[in-house]
Design a protein around this motif. Sequence first.
Motif: not given
Length: 368
Positions: A268-276, A289-293
Amino acid sequence: MSDTANGGPDSPANDGALEAGRRPASLTLIPVADEKLGTKDFKSDQEVRWCPGCGDYAILAAFQAFLPELEIPRENLVMISGIGCSSRLPYYVDSYGMHSIHGRAPAIATGLAASRPDLSVWVITGDGDALSIGGNHLIHALRRNVNIKILLFNNRIYGLTKGQYSPTSEQGKVTKSTPFGSLDTPFNPVSLALGAEASFVARTIDSDRKHLTSVLRTAADHRGAAFVEIYQNCPIFNDDAFAPLTSPASRDETLIRLEHDEPVRFGADRGRGLRFGRNGSLEAVDVAGADPDSLVVHDAHAADPSYAFALSRLDRADFAHTPIGVFRQHPRASYDDLMAEQIAAARARQGEGDLSELLAGSDTWQVG
């Protein structure tokens, strides 16, 4: 033959061609319509006959409204369908088409596209038609990269035959043919298409007309086989099968909208992403809370389909993280173009062939 010559996503001629109002390079062998066509020009005089509330109505309306953008004469547009509710669509578009036999639409479309490069050929099919009896034809059309566009309407049920489970029905699904629940592991159509070496794979939803139209534009712009899975609601036999993806209360949390070269963000706030994560799988994480890279930026044009396949494996029965959009769009020579080149090269070396000589060659004999 270069990728650019094929009109792939890296071709300057195809870079947003439809959005900019330019004819895409993938359609250069097809005549341009002499007159400007509108939505009404692609509506036939046939009564549209689906159940009230069927998602097919929305798909048909979006398709008819999109077709004028291609600038194709109606006589150069062809739709081939198999058997099922979705396969009635060719009746409702004022162009050429064929309501063919169960599962064989990709085979018929292959012959048509290979022999008539002046046609824009679209396959209209469903999850039962394409993935059950038609599974073999589907995967080989994708593998060969025939220049056809395949729209697979997925309602996760057999609607025309009144509610039996289909190859995409979830495990445990209670239907007329599985009264104690389906034991089958369902197909993931996007994973299947990627495993068949499809050069273009996408997914969209019947109720999101803007997104659906955008995906259709991109598929039309692709030279080769374009596979589009469309989540389609069947209100009679499998109503609200995709409710987590369409309900205003949940869709922002569950839908992952893929945009090439953009960071993957959802919630809802586009605060979630994906990582391997481990073993190459993708996992959803809080961006804060994730490493941007480590966060994934979507690359639909990657040559290796592994990333697109990892995206497809996010699918779960609860639709917790469901990507939509273009998973893969990677240019490679189409079957049609390779065949035309091979024929031209053979003619240059040997001249025109003799059919009678071929049929009565050294491997035939006369008895009596």
